[in-house]
Design an enzyme around this catalytic site. Structure first.
Site, PDB file in Angstrom:
ATOM      1  N   HIS A   1     106.240  44.151  15.157  1.00  0.00           N
ATOM      2  CA  HIS A   1     106.370  44.345  13.709  1.00  0.00           C
ATOM      3  C   HIS A   1     105.894  45.718  13.297  1.00  0.00           C
ATOM      4  O   HIS A   1     106.456  46.349  12.414  1.00  0.00           O
ATOM      5  CB  HIS A   1     105.559  43.279  12.967  1.00  0.00           C
ATOM      6  CG  HIS A   1     106.223  41.958  12.994  1.00  0.00           C
ATOM      7  ND1 HIS A   1     105.683  40.854  13.604  1.00  0.00           N
ATOM      8  CD2 HIS A   1     107.413  41.584  12.516  1.00  0.00           C
ATOM      9  CE1 HIS A   1     106.516  39.856  13.496  1.00  0.00           C
ATOM     10  NE2 HIS A   1     107.569  40.262  12.836  1.00  0.00           N
TER      11      HIS A   1
ATOM     12  N   ARG B   1     120.003  40.419   7.897  1.00  0.00           N
ATOM     13  CA  ARG B   1     119.221  39.334   8.516  1.00  0.00           C
ATOM     14  C   ARG B   1     118.950  38.280   7.452  1.00  0.00           C
ATOM     15  O   ARG B   1     117.959  38.362   6.732  1.00  0.00           O
ATOM     16  CB  ARG B   1     117.900  39.878   9.055  1.00  0.00           C
ATOM     17  CG  ARG B   1     118.025  40.801  10.271  1.00  0.00           C
ATOM     18  CD  ARG B   1     116.652  41.299  10.689  1.00  0.00           C
ATOM     19  NE  ARG B   1     116.602  41.820  12.044  1.00  0.00           N
ATOM     20  CZ  ARG B   1     116.524  43.120  12.345  1.00  0.00           C
ATOM     21  NH1 ARG B   1     116.486  44.023  11.393  1.00  0.00           N
ATOM     22  NH2 ARG B   1     116.466  43.507  13.611  1.00  0.00           N
TER      23      ARG B   1
ATOM     24  N   GLU C   1     122.911  39.072  22.597  1.00  0.00           N
ATOM     25  CA  GLU C   1     121.456  39.253  22.706  1.00  0.00           C
ATOM     26  C   GLU C   1     120.924  38.562  23.958  1.00  0.00           C
ATOM     27  O   GLU C   1     119.738  38.619  24.246  1.00  0.00           O
ATOM     28  CB  GLU C   1     120.753  38.624  21.496  1.00  0.00           C
ATOM     29  CG  GLU C   1     121.261  39.137  20.167  1.00  0.00           C
ATOM     30  CD  GLU C   1     120.567  38.481  19.002  1.00  0.00           C
ATOM     31  OE1 GLU C   1     119.547  39.000  18.553  1.00  0.00           O
ATOM     32  OE2 GLU C   1     121.055  37.425  18.549  1.00  0.00           O
TER      33      GLU C   1
ATOM     34  N   ASP D   1     116.507  41.656  21.473  1.00  0.00           N
ATOM     35  CA  ASP D   1     116.475  40.422  22.260  1.00  0.00           C
ATOM     36  C   ASP D   1     117.150  40.602  23.612  1.00  0.00           C
ATOM     37  O   ASP D   1     116.712  40.018  24.606  1.00  0.00           O
ATOM     38  CB  ASP D   1     117.125  39.274  21.479  1.00  0.00           C
ATOM     39  CG  ASP D   1     116.151  38.650  20.504  1.00  0.00           C
ATOM     40  OD1 ASP D   1     115.026  38.328  20.930  1.00  0.00           O
ATOM     41  OD2 ASP D   1     116.486  38.510  19.315  1.00  0.00           O
TER      42      ASP D   1
ATOM     43  N   ARG E   1     109.070  40.330  23.472  1.00  0.00           N
ATOM     44  CA  ARG E   1     109.189  41.542  22.655  1.00  0.00           C
ATOM     45  C   ARG E   1     107.964  41.785  21.784  1.00  0.00           C
ATOM     46  O   ARG E   1     107.806  42.860  21.215  1.00  0.00           O
ATOM     47  CB  ARG E   1     110.462  41.500  21.802  1.00  0.00           C
ATOM     48  CG  ARG E   1     110.483  40.381  20.806  1.00  0.00           C
ATOM     49  CD  ARG E   1     111.845  40.225  20.163  1.00  0.00           C
ATOM     50  NE  ARG E   1     112.001  41.010  18.944  1.00  0.00           N
ATOM     51  CZ  ARG E   1     113.054  40.931  18.145  1.00  0.00           C
ATOM     52  NH1 ARG E   1     114.063  40.132  18.451  1.00  0.00           N
ATOM     53  NH2 ARG E   1     113.120  41.637  17.059  1.00  0.00           N
TER      54      ARG E   1
ATOM     55  N   CYS F   1     123.203  46.846  16.870  1.00  0.00           N
ATOM     56  CA  CYS F   1     122.390  46.719  15.651  1.00  0.00           C
ATOM     57  C   CYS F   1     120.915  46.495  15.986  1.00  0.00           C
ATOM     58  O   CYS F   1     120.123  46.204  15.111  1.00  0.00           O
ATOM     59  CB  CYS F   1     122.911  45.601  14.754  1.00  0.00           C
ATOM     60  SG  CYS F   1     122.774  43.979  15.496  1.00  0.00           S
TER      61      CYS F   1
END
Ligand code: PEP
Ligand code: MG
Length: 548
Positions: A184, A285, A410, A434, A444, A481
């Protein structure tokens, strides 16, 4: 001069004095007080007033949404019910610190029980308690420091709330010892255009020490030389010039068009994305709209959100992703909370297929918003792993009146099956965050495996090339993306591998636009060939730099 390597976010460079983020405080012990209750109460009351005044002052400086958050925290600090609970504990023999610690924790537990918006305030209350206790001890409050001059923030990792509240006039750069390139911290830093290097591992830096943070070269330099500083300033100036250059459509030096699209999580970001030159939306999203919802959102409320988004992009392409719930983005109305390994569980399209009514409602709302607006709406399914899932999603989208339906790639299986999947789907969009996580089997969000999470890894590049080839064989467009598209030189590599569009945080558009203009398609293919032939991620990056 000492060089420390980490993972750069974006391509910026900055330098300045270090300010260390204070470590969390040790919890106060339940020891008897050596002061009178009145002395303890007076000390707590002074600390609470000081903390409230600090929070209000910070809010005033920050303005906007941050001011609301900070003023609400100041009010919590001075809440009279809390003050009564603290006083009662002090009367019972507790120290002021311990009384604050326990009374605030009990209040926070009540908020959690109430759930919803109030439940989410529990973390804010814990932060206020830490600040009051720090005041009582006479030590620095945990959280983002405020040295009173611009600084390079050095921390273990940042909570999303810390990153969201960073004062961009003061924070020159961020360095974190933990966190990977898709944590994040990294995503928010990129969104805000903050120069950052994450995942450095243990650091020995002191408050006030001069450091150079070079995200483009994945480096932190402690005690940089004058030459290094001068070169960094030159690069920062060139970057600022690129940011101010006239906005043109994304293209290579030979005129090959590479549409540059925006990643968005709410219609609120649309106007800024258009201003920064987004030629459409490559990833909306939708799950970000519903992260705190307890129930599946209604068709009407969804239609309204999608209508707002599509209106901002009239005449342009907008790719909306169906709800991607699970793992790091659980939705209480869709995700099974009992899975032991949610990243490998019923997430993405699997969750939607299991709860088809939720997917039907979402696609129905999208079709209604599409009918009411003039954007070119494309829909895609997250976490697709098989041809069957592709057939399922595209058939349902068609049944519900959506004209263009594709999939996100992904999961390695869908890259391996790209040729078959793209026979069915209208397009594919590669989610490198991903795709790298699953290809390298490296969480991740986990700093300890950050070195394995690079989208530069030739294993990821080879899968990306397979998907691009699947697109070319079937005459279907393939875009990227994931965060990889926001790394300027990697963006060139992606185009060289056959990717047709790039979607990213709007703040990355200017850097990527400027970098693409430096190369022809033949250059991009040559640079990509050099990268993909390397043996590891660092080697691929070095080979691409040398070829560029
Ligand atoms: C990705 O996985 O690369 C992606 C774009 O999706 P998210 O980051 O939302 O999982
Ligand atoms: Mg993803």
């Amino acid at each position: 001069m000492v060089e420390i390597s980490g993972v750069g976010v974006g391509s910026g460079v900055a330098h300045g004095p270090v300010a260390l983020m204070a470590a969390p405080l040790e919890a106060p012990a339940d020891a008897p007080s050596e002061r009178t209750p009145d002395e303890e109460k007076a000390a707590v009351s002074a600390a609470v007033s000081a903390v409230a005044a600090e929070l209000n002052a910070r809010g005033e400086r920050a303005g906007g949404a941050a001011q609301d958050v900070l003023e609400a925290q100041a009010m919590m600090a001075e809440d009279p019910t809390l003050a009564e609970a603290v006083d009662a504990k002090i009367d019972g023999g507790s120290t002021g610190e311990y009384a604050v610690h326990t009374a605030f924790a009990e209040f926070a537990a009540q908020l959690v029980e109430l759930g919803g918006y109030l439940g989410e305030r529990a973390a804010d209350l814990a932060d206020v308690a830490q600040r009051v206790i720090a005041h009582l001890r006479g030590v620095a409050a945990p959280g983002v420091p405020e040295p009173g001059h611009p600084f390079v923030l050095v921390a273990r990792d940042l909570a999303p709330a810390d990153t969201a509240l960073l004062d961009l006039d003061q924070v020159l750069a961020v360095v974190t010892t933990d966190g990977g390139p898709t944590s994040h911290t990294a995503i928010l830093a990129r969104e805000k255009g903050i120069v950052a290097v994450v995942g450095t591992g243990e650091l020995e830096l002191a408050d006030g020490q001069e450091v150079l943070v070079d995200a483009a070269n994945d480096l932190v330099v402690a005690g940089p030389t004058d030459d290094q500083l001068a070169e960094a300033d030159k690069r920062a100036a060139a970057r600022a010039a690129a940011a101010n250059a006239p906005i043109t459509p994304g293209a290579l030096a030979d005129g090959t068009l590479v549409p540059l699209l925006a990643n968005l999580g709410s219609p609120d970001g649309a106007a800024e994305a258009v201003e920064l030159g987004a030629e459409g939306v490559g990833l909306f999203r939708t799950e970000f709209l519903f992260l705190s919802a307890d129930e599946a959102p209604s068709v009407e409320s969804q239609t309204e959100s999608y209508r707002q988004l599509l209106e901002a992009f009239a005449g342009k392409k907008v790719v909306v992703r169906a709800l991607d719930a699970g793992a790091d983005k659980p939705l209480s109305f869709l995700t099974d909370a009992d899975e032991e390994n949610p990243a490998l569980g019923r997430r993405g399209i699997r969750a939607l297929q299991h709860r088809e009514n939720v997917l039907r409602d979402q696609l129905t709302a999208l079709a209604a918003a599409d009918a009411a607006t003039d954007a070119d709406l494309w829909v895609m399914a997250p976490m697709v792993a098989t041809v069957d899932e592709t057939e399922y999603f595209t058939a349902l989208a068609e049944e519900l009146g959506l004209k263009t339906a594709g999939v996100m790639v992904e999961v390695p299986s869908s890259a391996l099956l790209a040729d078959d999947i793209l026979r069915v789907a209208d397009f594919a969009s590669i989610g490198t965050n991903d795709l790298v996580q699953y290809t390298m089997a490296a969480d991740r969000l986990l700093g300890s495996v950050a070195h394995l999470q690079s989208p530069w890894h030739p294993a990821a590049l080879r899968l990306i090339r397979m998907v691009a080839e699947g697109g070319a064989n079937n005459d279907k467009p393939v875009g990227v993306c994931g965060e990889a598209a926001a790394d300027p030189l990697l963006a060139v590599v992606l185009v060289g591998l056959g990717v047709k569009t790039l979607s990213m945080s709007p703040s990355a558009l200017a850097d990527v636009r400027a970098e693409l203009k430096r190369y022809t398609l033949a250059d991009a293919e040559r640079i990509a060939a050099a990268a993909i032939a390397a043996g590891n991620a660092d080697g691929a990056k070095r080979a691409a730099r040398a070829a560029a």
